[in-house]
Write a protein that holds these residues in place. Structure first.
Motif, PDB file in Angstrom:
ATOM      1  N   ARG A 120      13.489  68.985  23.059  1.00 43.82           N
ATOM      2  CA  ARG A 120      12.839  69.487  23.609  1.00 43.82           C
ATOM      3  C   ARG A 120      11.434  70.342  23.146  1.00 43.82           C
ATOM      4  O   ARG A 120      10.437  70.822  22.948  1.00 43.82           O
ATOM      5  N   TRP A 121      12.181  71.417  22.504  1.00 44.46           N
ATOM      6  CA  TRP A 121      11.825  72.547  21.537  1.00 44.46           C
ATOM      7  C   TRP A 121      11.098  72.243  20.474  1.00 44.46           C
ATOM      8  O   TRP A 121       9.997  72.997  19.734  1.00 44.46           O
ATOM      9  N   GLU A 122      11.103  70.610  19.718  1.00 44.16           N
ATOM     10  CA  GLU A 122      10.128  70.368  18.451  1.00 44.16           C
ATOM     11  C   GLU A 122       9.259  70.231  18.929  1.00 44.16           C
ATOM     12  O   GLU A 122       8.117  70.193  19.805  1.00 44.16           O
ATOM     13  N   PRO A 123       8.538  70.836  17.816  1.00 44.78           N
ATOM     14  CA  PRO A 123       6.460  70.636  17.860  1.00 44.78           C
ATOM     15  C   PRO A 123       6.161  69.200  17.954  1.00 44.78           C
ATOM     16  O   PRO A 123       6.932  68.403  17.465  1.00 44.78           O
ATOM     17  N   ILE A 132       9.407  54.970  26.114  1.00 43.37           N
ATOM     18  CA  ILE A 132       8.363  55.945  24.854  1.00 43.37           C
ATOM     19  C   ILE A 132       8.855  57.423  25.086  1.00 43.37           C
ATOM     20  O   ILE A 132       8.885  57.999  23.822  1.00 43.37           O
ATOM     21  N   ALA A 133       9.359  58.102  26.055  1.00 44.21           N
ATOM     22  CA  ALA A 133      10.355  59.121  25.622  1.00 44.21           C
ATOM     23  C   ALA A 133      11.503  58.893  24.868  1.00 44.21           C
ATOM     24  O   ALA A 133      11.295  60.214  23.876  1.00 44.21           O
ATOM     25  N   GLU A 134      12.197  58.170  25.015  1.00 46.79           N
ATOM     26  CA  GLU A 134      13.393  58.363  24.064  1.00 46.79           C
ATOM     27  C   GLU A 134      12.798  58.307  22.515  1.00 46.79           C
ATOM     28  O   GLU A 134      13.547  58.419  21.424  1.00 46.79           O
ATOM     29  N   THR A 155       9.110  65.956  29.918  1.00 51.03           N
ATOM     30  CA  THR A 155       7.710  66.666  28.607  1.00 51.03           C
ATOM     31  C   THR A 155       7.264  65.307  28.322  1.00 51.03           C
ATOM     32  O   THR A 155       5.626  65.679  28.132  1.00 51.03           O
ATOM     33  N   PHE A 156       7.195  63.590  28.891  1.00 47.76           N
ATOM     34  CA  PHE A 156       6.643  62.882  28.776  1.00 47.76           C
ATOM     35  C   PHE A 156       5.499  63.530  29.777  1.00 47.76           C
ATOM     36  O   PHE A 156       4.034  63.378  29.597  1.00 47.76           O
ATOM     37  N   PHE A 157       5.566  63.706  31.149  1.00 45.33           N
ATOM     38  CA  PHE A 157       4.978  63.830  31.939  1.00 45.33           C
ATOM     39  C   PHE A 157       4.295  65.344  32.016  1.00 45.33           C
ATOM     40  O   PHE A 157       3.388  65.274  32.908  1.00 45.33           O
ATOM     41  N   ARG A 158       4.073  66.447  31.026  1.00 43.81           N
ATOM     42  CA  ARG A 158       4.041  67.738  30.975  1.00 43.81           C
ATOM     43  C   ARG A 158       2.154  67.096  30.010  1.00 43.81           C
ATOM     44  O   ARG A 158       1.623  68.046  30.041  1.00 43.81           O
ATOM     45  N   THR A 177      12.434  64.339  26.565  1.00 41.08           N
ATOM     46  CA  THR A 177      12.750  63.780  27.718  1.00 41.08           C
ATOM     47  C   THR A 177      11.230  63.098  28.642  1.00 41.08           C
ATOM     48  O   THR A 177      10.573  63.498  28.627  1.00 41.08           O
ATOM     49  N   LYS A 178      11.803  62.774  29.760  1.00 41.14           N
ATOM     50  CA  LYS A 178      10.238  61.778  30.678  1.00 41.14           C
ATOM     51  C   LYS A 178       9.214  62.806  31.376  1.00 41.14           C
ATOM     52  O   LYS A 178       8.655  62.916  31.391  1.00 41.14           O
TER      53      LYS A 178
END
Length: 192
Positions: A3-6, A33-35, A43-46, A40-41
Motif C-alpha cells: 500500500r505504501w508504494e508510490p 483490479i486492486a490485486e 486503496t482502490f476506493f481511496r 488493497t480494495k
C-alpha cells in the motif's frame, strides 16, 4: 499488498485497462483490479468511487488545464486561438502512460456500452468547461459553444493520432491536437 508504494493511482488505471481489454468490463471486478495493481480494495476506493471512475481519471485536471490555458491566452486571441492555448496547456498532462494506454482504452470502451456512456459524458463535460472558459472571456454563447465542440473534437482526433502513432518518437501531444484544430478550423471555413 504494498500500500505504501508510490503510483497506486496509475497502477490501478493500467491494471483496469489491461483487465477490461483481456476479459471485458463487465467481467472485471474491483478486487481483480486492486490485486493486479498490487494494492488493497480500500486503496482502490481511496482513489476511485467505482470501476467506471477509472475512465475519467484525470478529467478534472484536464478540464482545469484547458480552462487555465484559455483564460491566460492573450486578450487579442480569437476563440479558436484561445482554445489552442488551452490545448497546449492540457498537453502538459499527457505523458507516456496516456500514450501507451490510448489504443487499449479505446478497445475497452468500444466493447462496453457502459464505458461508451461514461466516455460520452466525459466529452460533454470537457466541451462545457471550454465553453464556460470562453464565455468568461466575453465570447458570445453560440460562438463559445461551437469553439468548445471544435476544441473537444481536436483533442479527440489529436489524441487518437498521437496514441496510435510512432511510440519511439519524442513528439508531443500538443502538436497533434493543434494540427487537428487547424484542420477543423479550415474545414469550418469551407462550410460557407
Amino acid at each position: 499488498m504494498a500500500r505504501w508504494e508510490p503510483g497506486a493511482r496509475e497502477r490501478l488505471v493500467v491494471a483496469a485497462v489491461d483487465l477490461f481489454t483481456e476479459q471485458g468490463y463487465d467481467a472485471t471486478t474491483v478486487a481483480q483490479i486492486a490485486e493486479r495493481a498490487g494494492v488493497t480494495k480500500s486503496t482502490f476506493f481511496r482513489h476511485f468511487p467505482d470501476k467506471r471512475g477509472l475512465l475519467v481519471a484525470g478529467q478534472e485536471t484536464l478540464s482545469q488545464l484547458l480552462t487555465e490555458g484559455i483564460a491566460e491566452a492573450p486578450a487579442s486571441a480569437g476563440p479558436l486561438d484561445a482554445v489552442a492555448a488551452g490545448l497546449e496547456r492540457a498537453s502538459s498532462a499527457m505523458g507516456a502512460m496516456n500514450r501507451e494506454l490510448g489504443p487499449r482504452l479505446k478497445a475497452a470502451v468500444a466493447a462496453s456500452a457502459e464505458l461508451q456512456e461514461r466516455d460520452a459524458l466525459k466529452i460533454v463535460s470537457l466541451a462545457a468547461a471550454i465553453t464556460t472558459a470562453l464565455v468568461a472571456r466575453g465570447v458570445p454563447d453560440a460562438t463559445a459553444a461551437l469553439a468548445g465542440e471544435l476544441g473537444v473534437l481536436a483533442f479527440k482526433r489529436g489524441y487518437a493520432e498521437w496514441s496510435e502513432g510512432d511510440r519511439d518518437g519524442k513528439d508531443e501531444f500538443a502538436q497533434y491536437a493543434l494540427a487537428a484544430l487547424d484542420e477543423l478550423r479550415a474545414a469550418s471555413a469551407s462550410l460557407g
